[in-house]
Scaffold this motif. Sequence first.
Motif, PDB file in Angstrom:
ATOM      1  N   LEU A 286      23.080  33.557  45.000  1.00 11.43           N
ATOM      2  CA  LEU A 286      23.136  33.027  43.812  1.00 11.43           C
ATOM      3  C   LEU A 286      24.087  33.968  42.284  1.00 11.43           C
ATOM      4  O   LEU A 286      24.971  33.106  41.702  1.00 11.43           O
ATOM      5  CB  LEU A 286      22.144  32.936  43.261  1.00 11.43           C
ATOM      6  CG  LEU A 286      21.014  32.574  42.220  1.00 11.43           C
ATOM      7  CD1 LEU A 286      21.405  33.859  40.907  1.00 11.43           C
ATOM      8  CD2 LEU A 286      22.391  31.409  41.775  1.00 11.43           C
ATOM      9  N   LEU A 287      24.095  35.377  43.230  1.00  9.47           N
ATOM     10  CA  LEU A 287      24.973  36.438  41.770  1.00  9.47           C
ATOM     11  C   LEU A 287      26.037  36.184  41.935  1.00  9.47           C
ATOM     12  O   LEU A 287      26.732  35.759  41.353  1.00  9.47           O
ATOM     13  CB  LEU A 287      24.077  36.956  42.039  1.00  9.47           C
ATOM     14  CG  LEU A 287      23.114  38.188  41.283  1.00  9.47           C
ATOM     15  CD1 LEU A 287      22.786  38.782  41.472  1.00  9.47           C
ATOM     16  CD2 LEU A 287      22.470  37.444  40.369  1.00  9.47           C
TER      17      LEU A 287
ATOM     18  N   LYS B 296      15.700  38.570  37.761  1.00  7.18           N
ATOM     19  CA  LYS B 296      15.230  39.777  37.788  1.00  7.18           C
ATOM     20  C   LYS B 296      16.422  40.927  37.506  1.00  7.18           C
ATOM     21  O   LYS B 296      16.308  41.609  36.585  1.00  7.18           O
ATOM     22  CB  LYS B 296      14.046  40.403  38.609  1.00  7.18           C
ATOM     23  CG  LYS B 296      12.703  40.485  38.850  1.00  7.18           C
ATOM     24  CD  LYS B 296      11.808  39.923  37.199  1.00  7.18           C
ATOM     25  CE  LYS B 296      10.038  39.427  37.831  1.00  7.18           C
ATOM     26  NZ  LYS B 296       9.563  39.247  36.718  1.00  7.18           N
ATOM     27  N   MET B 297      17.232  41.275  38.406  1.00  5.00           N
ATOM     28  CA  MET B 297      18.917  41.529  38.302  1.00  5.00           C
ATOM     29  C   MET B 297      19.579  40.806  36.838  1.00  5.00           C
ATOM     30  O   MET B 297      19.847  41.825  35.676  1.00  5.00           O
ATOM     31  CB  MET B 297      19.585  41.418  39.486  1.00  5.00           C
ATOM     32  CG  MET B 297      18.868  42.522  40.363  1.00  5.00           C
ATOM     33  SD  MET B 297      19.347  42.279  41.386  1.00  5.00           S
ATOM     34  CE  MET B 297      21.288  42.736  41.603  1.00  5.00           C
TER      35      MET B 297
ATOM     36  N   ILE C  75      21.780  41.319  31.314  1.00  2.00           N
ATOM     37  CA  ILE C  75      21.763  40.713  29.933  1.00  2.00           C
ATOM     38  C   ILE C  75      22.239  42.143  28.913  1.00  2.00           C
ATOM     39  O   ILE C  75      23.105  42.076  28.351  1.00  2.00           O
ATOM     40  CB  ILE C  75      21.225  40.155  29.826  1.00  2.00           C
ATOM     41  CG1 ILE C  75      21.844  38.471  30.539  1.00  2.00           C
ATOM     42  CG2 ILE C  75      21.693  39.765  27.926  1.00  2.00           C
ATOM     43  CD1 ILE C  75      20.445  37.564  30.286  1.00  2.00           C
ATOM     44  N   TRP C  76      21.088  43.119  29.123  1.00  4.12           N
ATOM     45  CA  TRP C  76      21.667  44.246  28.065  1.00  4.12           C
ATOM     46  C   TRP C  76      21.462  45.580  28.678  1.00  4.12           C
ATOM     47  O   TRP C  76      21.664  46.461  28.196  1.00  4.12           O
ATOM     48  CB  TRP C  76      19.622  44.081  27.378  1.00  4.12           C
ATOM     49  CG  TRP C  76      18.438  44.259  28.588  1.00  4.12           C
ATOM     50  CD1 TRP C  76      18.271  43.566  29.328  1.00  4.12           C
ATOM     51  CD2 TRP C  76      17.810  45.272  28.554  1.00  4.12           C
ATOM     52  NE1 TRP C  76      16.887  44.282  29.692  1.00  4.12           N
ATOM     53  CE2 TRP C  76      17.064  45.370  29.881  1.00  4.12           C
ATOM     54  CE3 TRP C  76      18.276  46.871  28.289  1.00  4.12           C
ATOM     55  CZ2 TRP C  76      15.970  46.483  29.964  1.00  4.12           C
ATOM     56  CZ3 TRP C  76      17.085  47.947  28.639  1.00  4.12           C
ATOM     57  CH2 TRP C  76      16.733  47.731  29.534  1.00  4.12           C
ATOM     58  N   ALA C  77      22.117  45.635  29.957  1.00  4.38           N
ATOM     59  CA  ALA C  77      22.543  46.919  30.049  1.00  4.38           C
ATOM     60  C   ALA C  77      23.266  47.233  31.175  1.00  4.38           C
ATOM     61  O   ALA C  77      22.953  45.626  32.607  1.00  4.38           O
ATOM     62  CB  ALA C  77      21.427  47.925  30.624  1.00  4.38           C
ATOM     63  N   GLN C  78      23.764  47.932  31.811  1.00  9.39           N
ATOM     64  CA  GLN C  78      24.735  48.037  32.535  1.00  9.39           C
ATOM     65  C   GLN C  78      24.256  48.378  34.159  1.00  9.39           C
ATOM     66  O   GLN C  78      23.345  49.363  33.885  1.00  9.39           O
ATOM     67  CB  GLN C  78      25.984  49.350  32.617  1.00  9.39           C
ATOM     68  CG  GLN C  78      26.674  48.848  31.485  1.00  9.39           C
ATOM     69  CD  GLN C  78      27.924  50.481  31.341  1.00  9.39           C
ATOM     70  OE1 GLN C  78      28.388  50.298  32.250  1.00  9.39           O
ATOM     71  NE2 GLN C  78      28.329  50.741  29.798  1.00  9.39           N
TER      72      GLN C  78
ATOM     73  N   LEU D 144      27.312  41.425  42.780  1.00  5.25           N
ATOM     74  CA  LEU D 144      25.924  41.281  41.980  1.00  5.25           C
ATOM     75  C   LEU D 144      25.581  41.470  40.436  1.00  5.25           C
ATOM     76  O   LEU D 144      24.674  42.321  40.072  1.00  5.25           O
ATOM     77  CB  LEU D 144      25.262  41.903  43.429  1.00  5.25           C
ATOM     78  CG  LEU D 144      25.335  41.496  44.124  1.00  5.25           C
ATOM     79  CD1 LEU D 144      24.803  42.250  45.234  1.00  5.25           C
ATOM     80  CD2 LEU D 144      25.299  39.234  44.798  1.00  5.25           C
ATOM     81  N   PHE D 145      26.480  42.184  39.840  1.00  6.44           N
ATOM     82  CA  PHE D 145      27.122  42.762  38.441  1.00  6.44           C
ATOM     83  C   PHE D 145      25.759  44.310  39.097  1.00  6.44           C
ATOM     84  O   PHE D 145      26.011  44.419  38.397  1.00  6.44           O
ATOM     85  CB  PHE D 145      25.641  41.346  37.603  1.00  6.44           C
ATOM     86  CG  PHE D 145      26.042  40.293  37.263  1.00  6.44           C
ATOM     87  CD1 PHE D 145      27.724  40.162  36.961  1.00  6.44           C
ATOM     88  CD2 PHE D 145      25.037  39.746  38.040  1.00  6.44           C
ATOM     89  CE1 PHE D 145      27.905  38.163  36.863  1.00  6.44           C
ATOM     90  CE2 PHE D 145      25.131  37.712  38.055  1.00  6.44           C
ATOM     91  CZ  PHE D 145      26.698  37.452  37.788  1.00  6.44           C
ATOM     92  N   ILE D 146      26.635  44.473  39.866  1.00  2.00           N
ATOM     93  CA  ILE D 146      26.489  45.851  39.720  1.00  2.00           C
ATOM     94  C   ILE D 146      28.003  46.912  39.984  1.00  2.00           C
ATOM     95  O   ILE D 146      28.795  46.509  40.866  1.00  2.00           O
ATOM     96  CB  ILE D 146      25.961  46.216  40.789  1.00  2.00           C
ATOM     97  CG1 ILE D 146      24.138  45.972  40.376  1.00  2.00           C
ATOM     98  CG2 ILE D 146      25.622  48.121  41.103  1.00  2.00           C
ATOM     99  CD1 ILE D 146      23.486  45.878  42.702  1.00  2.00           C
ATOM    100  N   THR D 147      28.226  48.012  39.741  1.00  2.00           N
ATOM    101  CA  THR D 147      28.987  49.417  39.581  1.00  2.00           C
ATOM    102  C   THR D 147      28.830  49.238  41.005  1.00  2.00           C
ATOM    103  O   THR D 147      28.137  50.038  40.993  1.00  2.00           O
ATOM    104  CB  THR D 147      29.912  49.944  38.471  1.00  2.00           C
ATOM    105  OG1 THR D 147      29.634  48.506  37.470  1.00  2.00           O
ATOM    106  CG2 THR D 147      31.101  50.138  38.237  1.00  2.00           C
ATOM    107  N   PRO D 148      29.799  49.694  42.313  1.00  2.00           N
ATOM    108  CA  PRO D 148      29.420  51.071  42.460  1.00  2.00           C
ATOM    109  C   PRO D 148      30.323  51.996  42.912  1.00  2.00           C
ATOM    110  O   PRO D 148      31.316  51.962  42.302  1.00  2.00           O
ATOM    111  CB  PRO D 148      30.499  49.641  44.126  1.00  2.00           C
ATOM    112  CG  PRO D 148      31.472  49.094  43.356  1.00  2.00           C
ATOM    113  CD  PRO D 148      30.637  48.430  42.396  1.00  2.00           C
ATOM    114  N   PHE D 149      29.554  53.033  43.084  1.00  2.00           N
ATOM    115  CA  PHE D 149      29.906  54.662  43.148  1.00  2.00           C
ATOM    116  C   PHE D 149      30.276  55.226  44.756  1.00  2.00           C
ATOM    117  O   PHE D 149      28.706  54.654  45.304  1.00  2.00           O
ATOM    118  CB  PHE D 149      29.181  55.131  42.350  1.00  2.00           C
ATOM    119  CG  PHE D 149      30.153  55.435  41.095  1.00  2.00           C
ATOM    120  CD1 PHE D 149      30.755  55.767  39.694  1.00  2.00           C
ATOM    121  CD2 PHE D 149      29.595  53.691  40.563  1.00  2.00           C
ATOM    122  CE1 PHE D 149      31.770  55.770  38.666  1.00  2.00           C
ATOM    123  CE2 PHE D 149      29.884  53.652  38.406  1.00  2.00           C
ATOM    124  CZ  PHE D 149      30.200  54.530  38.237  1.00  2.00           C
TER     125      PHE D 149
END
Length: 414
Positions: free
Chosen positions: A324-325, A351-352, A357-360, A375-380
């Motif tokens: 979905l994401l 929830k993610m 919408i308001w944070a990274q 998934l709107f997550i920046t990997p490190f």
Amino acid sequence: MKITVPYGKQDTLTATLDEAVPVRILEANDVTLPDQDRVIADAIARPIHSTPFEAFIKDAGKVLVIVNDATRPTPTAKVLDVIFDPLSQTDYHFIIATGVHRGPTKDEFIQIFGDYYAKIKDRIIVHDAAKEQDMVFLGDSSNGTPMYVNKAGVEADKIIIISSVEPHYFAGYTGGRKSFLPGIAGYQTIEKNHKLALLPEAKALALAGNPVHEDMMDAIKTVKQDIFSIMMVLDKHHQVYAACAGHIHDSFHAAIDRANEVFAAPMGEKADIVVSVVKFPQDIDLYQAQKGIDNAKLALKKDGILILVAKCRCGIGGKAFADLLGSCDTPEAALKKIEKGYVLGYHKAAKMAEIGIWAQMWAVTDVPPDQITPLFITPFSDLQTALDQALDQKGQKATVLFLMDGGLTVPMMH
């Protein structure tokens, strides 16, 4: 300042921050531990609003023991040390309350049962919510959820629940009624129940007015057998802090009071950067580790950076929420798509997306970058790089908070 955090079962990650950076560490509260074996034995010997265990199990006929899967740190084997002798005199079976999780691996069976596994492996049922032929319909809840439960739970004469109570990001708390729904419930039952997680009243530490909890309580009402419930509360090192046994609801509520002593962590101001560390075994995959994102949001300022640290040793975990994401360009688009039609797992996505919408959201995990980026997550690849870049972006005076057991600890504003 050098900070070390757990990563996986035995590894750690370290990062060094300039002494000028305002850093706070928030973790579950320190508590004084009792003799763990004795506290379990005492709870079982003196149950709350229930007949004593020996009387409960005598002449019991078929006994079903519902236990947690390997995503929870519940010390099931410690309870078996107390109850196995009388239990072994009955026609007993265990059922792994997987909900919609996969069944355990060989190592995970041993993680759950310890040395007992070799003795009981032929008496273990692994719940599979998708196996419709194993489910029995027990009626509809007041929320309209069709109650399908594993037939093993219906055919047993008596039921024993072994679980642990800690905060849960949409059910309020784990434990008690959760062993039935989602524990041994059918897929469509779990799907309908978890859709209620989209409502704002479904949140950590909340039971009154929480539609997910209320639906789970309805599920228990359909169970006709006698139940003996054994609830444990663990400390931040997964040692037994308290145990409450007996009536399913009374032991659950008694355990909640003790769980709050451990996991409701008071904090001052919110932080610009929150590092949420999800410990083993909740770090099994991103689907489970997401709890650490949801708890950490409570400590994060608007437009802040949330850094998840979780090994995710089995990858993403839930296909539906990832698909979905991954199919949406923005968090807003994901939420609109969820509104059009709910599929089990979309509550995680919602929830993610709400946080996105308001944070990274950033993450240090073993999940390949090409899988986690959609998934709107920046990997490190390491914690040091993530922190350095976060401070470069937010400024060296940005406040940093380390949430040391993000999957369980709930930050509470003073």
